[in-house]
Design a protein around this motif. Structure first.
Motif, mmCIF file in Angstrom:
data_model
loop_
_atom_site.group_PDB
_atom_site.id
_atom_site.type_symbol
_atom_site.label_atom_id
_atom_site.label_comp_id
_atom_site.label_asym_id
_atom_site.label_seq_id
_atom_site.Cartn_x
_atom_site.Cartn_y
_atom_site.Cartn_z
ATOM 1 N N GLY A 177 0.792 -1.223 0.000
ATOM 2 C CA GLY A 177 0.000 0.000 0.000
ATOM 3 C C GLY A 177 0.824 1.273 0.000
ATOM 4 O O GLY A 177 0.266 2.381 0.066
ATOM 5 N N ILE A 178 2.154 1.161 -0.083
ATOM 6 C CA ILE A 178 3.020 2.345 -0.069
ATOM 7 C C ILE A 178 3.073 2.961 -1.464
ATOM 8 O O ILE A 178 3.303 2.272 -2.460
ATOM 9 N N THR A 179 2.839 4.266 -1.536
ATOM 10 C CA THR A 179 2.897 4.987 -2.811
ATOM 11 C C THR A 179 4.013 6.015 -2.764
ATOM 12 O O THR A 179 4.395 6.495 -1.699
ATOM 13 N N GLU A 180 4.539 6.352 -3.968
ATOM 14 C CA GLU A 180 5.625 7.344 -4.069
ATOM 15 C C GLU A 180 5.133 8.570 -4.832
ATOM 16 O O GLU A 180 4.409 8.450 -5.813
ATOM 17 N N LYS A 181 5.554 9.729 -4.379
ATOM 18 C CA LYS A 181 5.240 10.979 -5.076
ATOM 19 C C LYS A 181 6.548 11.702 -5.370
ATOM 20 O O LYS A 181 7.318 12.005 -4.463
ATOM 21 N N LEU A 182 6.793 11.970 -6.658
ATOM 22 C CA LEU A 182 8.031 12.625 -7.091
ATOM 23 C C LEU A 182 7.823 14.135 -7.119
ATOM 24 O O LEU A 182 6.935 14.640 -7.802
ATOM 25 N N ASN A 183 8.625 14.856 -6.355
ATOM 26 C CA ASN A 183 8.588 16.317 -6.337
ATOM 27 C C ASN A 183 9.885 16.846 -6.943
ATOM 28 O O ASN A 183 10.927 16.862 -6.278
ATOM 29 N N LEU A 184 9.812 17.248 -8.217
ATOM 30 C CA LEU A 184 11.006 17.703 -8.925
ATOM 31 C C LEU A 184 10.619 18.836 -9.873
ATOM 32 O O LEU A 184 9.766 18.653 -10.745
ATOM 33 N N PRO A 185 11.207 20.029 -9.713
ATOM 34 C CA PRO A 185 10.855 21.157 -10.585
ATOM 35 C C PRO A 185 11.387 20.948 -12.001
ATOM 36 O O PRO A 185 12.295 20.142 -12.230
ATOM 37 N N GLU A 186 10.816 21.689 -12.938
ATOM 38 C CA GLU A 186 11.279 21.596 -14.321
ATOM 39 C C GLU A 186 12.668 22.198 -14.486
ATOM 40 O O GLU A 186 13.439 21.777 -15.349
ATOM 41 N N SER A 187 12.985 23.197 -13.657
ATOM 42 C CA SER A 187 14.303 23.845 -13.752
ATOM 43 C C SER A 187 14.713 24.386 -12.400
ATOM 44 O O SER A 187 13.870 24.586 -11.506
ATOM 45 N N ILE A 188 16.003 24.627 -12.231
ATOM 46 C CA ILE A 188 16.543 25.227 -11.012
ATOM 47 C C ILE A 188 17.536 26.311 -11.402
ATOM 48 O O ILE A 188 18.076 26.311 -12.503
ATOM 49 N N ASP A 189 17.750 27.255 -10.492
ATOM 50 C CA ASP A 189 18.633 28.381 -10.765
ATOM 51 C C ASP A 189 20.064 28.085 -10.324
ATOM 52 O O ASP A 189 20.304 27.457 -9.289
ATOM 53 N N ALA A 190 21.009 28.539 -11.106
ATOM 54 C CA ALA A 190 22.425 28.477 -10.731
ATOM 55 C C ALA A 190 22.713 29.602 -9.725
ATOM 56 O O ALA A 190 21.960 30.573 -9.652
ATOM 57 N N PRO A 191 23.759 29.475 -8.904
ATOM 58 C CA PRO A 191 24.759 28.396 -8.880
ATOM 59 C C PRO A 191 24.247 27.178 -8.119
ATOM 60 O O PRO A 191 23.380 27.285 -7.258
ATOM 61 N N ILE A 192 24.865 26.027 -8.408
ATOM 62 C CA ILE A 192 24.476 24.765 -7.769
ATOM 63 C C ILE A 192 25.747 24.047 -7.318
ATOM 64 O O ILE A 192 26.723 23.972 -8.059
ATOM 65 N N LYS A 193 25.696 23.540 -6.093
ATOM 66 C CA LYS A 193 26.790 22.727 -5.577
ATOM 67 C C LYS A 193 26.344 21.266 -5.486
ATOM 68 O O LYS A 193 25.168 20.978 -5.219
#
Length: 382
Positions: A318-334
């Motif tokens: 009964g465990i479900t997964e929900k993906l939370n991921l934006p279409e884009s992200i702003d630089a800078p990124i580490k």
């Protein structure tokens, strides 16, 4: 011949501890003969079964769980070493009950004193360790009570370090589970709690473990027994099967056999009904994500491992997964920056979250960074 068979049967029934098989969701308080019991999963600290868990009671030599916890914490912080010499004082040598008959001035290593404390439940060895660490048993007991407070052991007051009956020396099954949970974080304790038989003094002193479950229970790893007039027969038992570990505490049993049977019963209930589930990342969690304002147009993502989740057997369906991921992200990124998450839900309740992170660095686009790239390309093209 009949007498011989009867003698063998009595021996086997006395030595081997068995519990009635526990089916799913079948354990009731009445199934446990002891007045107080707790079953805890140590990773989460979740209580899976309880019977009078906070009833204030004596716990006899289970007291030594806290004594051993302070000893192993001292070892881990380099305040104590296993090969260090411990000298028995007159006070330590005067202890009654279970002991290894230390004489005043006799020396043993910390390792030997721990072995005696764990395997033979030696009261004199426990006091010798306490005095070696803090100078006096009284000062050590003060530290025991301080540590108990830090662990949230609200039902506990220690008066000594070995568990001999003393007015006001009290705890509860829940508190015993708490300190047992803390002790088993020090994995070296299992090097001692798994010993069935050993020797000290060059083989002159035999040690036999007081925990008979070592010979009868599948997956048993420890931990400590205790018996006194005030406490009755007690045990905190640890066991592991697969990736599930459990702590079963039983206080106040009428006999040693009953405490082992009750401990096996609560542990069986846990293993029959619960499991540890490790969620897997859904498709799309590891991907290339667009980067806005960066010197690179995308960055790859990574999913941090989720700690296994305690669930009832069968609930994994009964465990479900929900993906939370934006279409884009702003630089800078580490590398390692959180860019999203995976949420795991069971019966509409969030049970775990796995962070999604950047798997590389992306520099922010600036005039100088662009100029540096152009200049470098010009030099390379020559």
């Amino acid at each position: 011949m009949k007498l011989w068979k009867r003698t063998i049967a009595i021996f086997l029934s006395t030595f081997f501890i068995t519990a009635m098989p526990i089916s799913a969701n079948a354990l009731e308080e009445t199934s446990i003969t002891a007045p107080s019991a707790v079953l805890m999963e140590p990773e989460t600290g979740k209580v899976l079964f309880e019977k009078n868990a906070h009833e204030i009671r004596a716990c006899a030599s289970i007291t030594k769980v806290m004594t051993l916890l302070l000893v192993f914490e001292a070892i881990d912080s380099n305040k104590l070493s296993m090969d260090e010499t411990v000298t028995a004082s007159a006070h330590a040598a005067s202890m009654g009950g279970s002991d290894i008959w230390l004489e005043e001035g006799e020396t043993m290593t910390v390792d030997e004193m721990i072995k005696a404390t764990v395997v033979a439940s030696a009261n004199d060895a426990a006091v010798a360790l306490a005095e070696h660490l803090c100078g006096t048993e009284e000062e050590f007991v003060a530290k025991m009570n301080q540590r108990a407070k830090e662990l949230g052991m609200k039902d506990t007051t220690f008066k000594n370090c070995n568990g001999l009956d003393e007015e006001g020396h009290l705890t509860s099954a829940y508190d015993v589970a708490l300190m047992s949970r803390e002790l088993i974080k020090h994995k070296d304790i299992f090097k001692y709690t798994g010993i069935w038989m050993d020797y000290l003094r060059d083989g002159k002193t035999q040690l036999v473990n007081t925990n008979k479950l070592l010979k009868s229970y599948n997956g048993i790893t420890g931990l400590k027994t205790g018996t006194t007039g005030d406490a009755g027969s007690c045990i905190t038992a640890t066991a592991t099967r697969g990736n599930l570990s459990l702590i079963g505490v039983v206080l106040g049993s009428a006999s040693g056999k009953e405490r082992f049977t009750d401990a096996a019963t609560v542990l069986d209930y846990g293993f029959a009904n619960y499991s540890m589930y490790t969620p897997k990342a859904p498709d799309g969690a590891v991907t290339d994500i667009q980067v806005v304002g960066g010197m690179q147009g995308t960055v790859k993502t990574a999913v941090n491992e989720t700690t296994p989740i305690l669930i009832k057997k069968g609930e994994e369906k009964g465990i479900t997964e929900k993906l939370n991921l934006p279409e884009s992200i702003d630089a800078p990124i580490k590398k390692g920056d959180k860019v999203g998450s995976v949420e795991y839900t069971l019966d509409k309740k969030k049970i775990a979250v796995s962070p999604i992170t950047a798997d590389g660095d992306v520099e922010q686009m600036t005039f100088w960074s662009v100029f540096s790239v152009i200049f470098s390309n010009l030099l390379t093209s020559r």
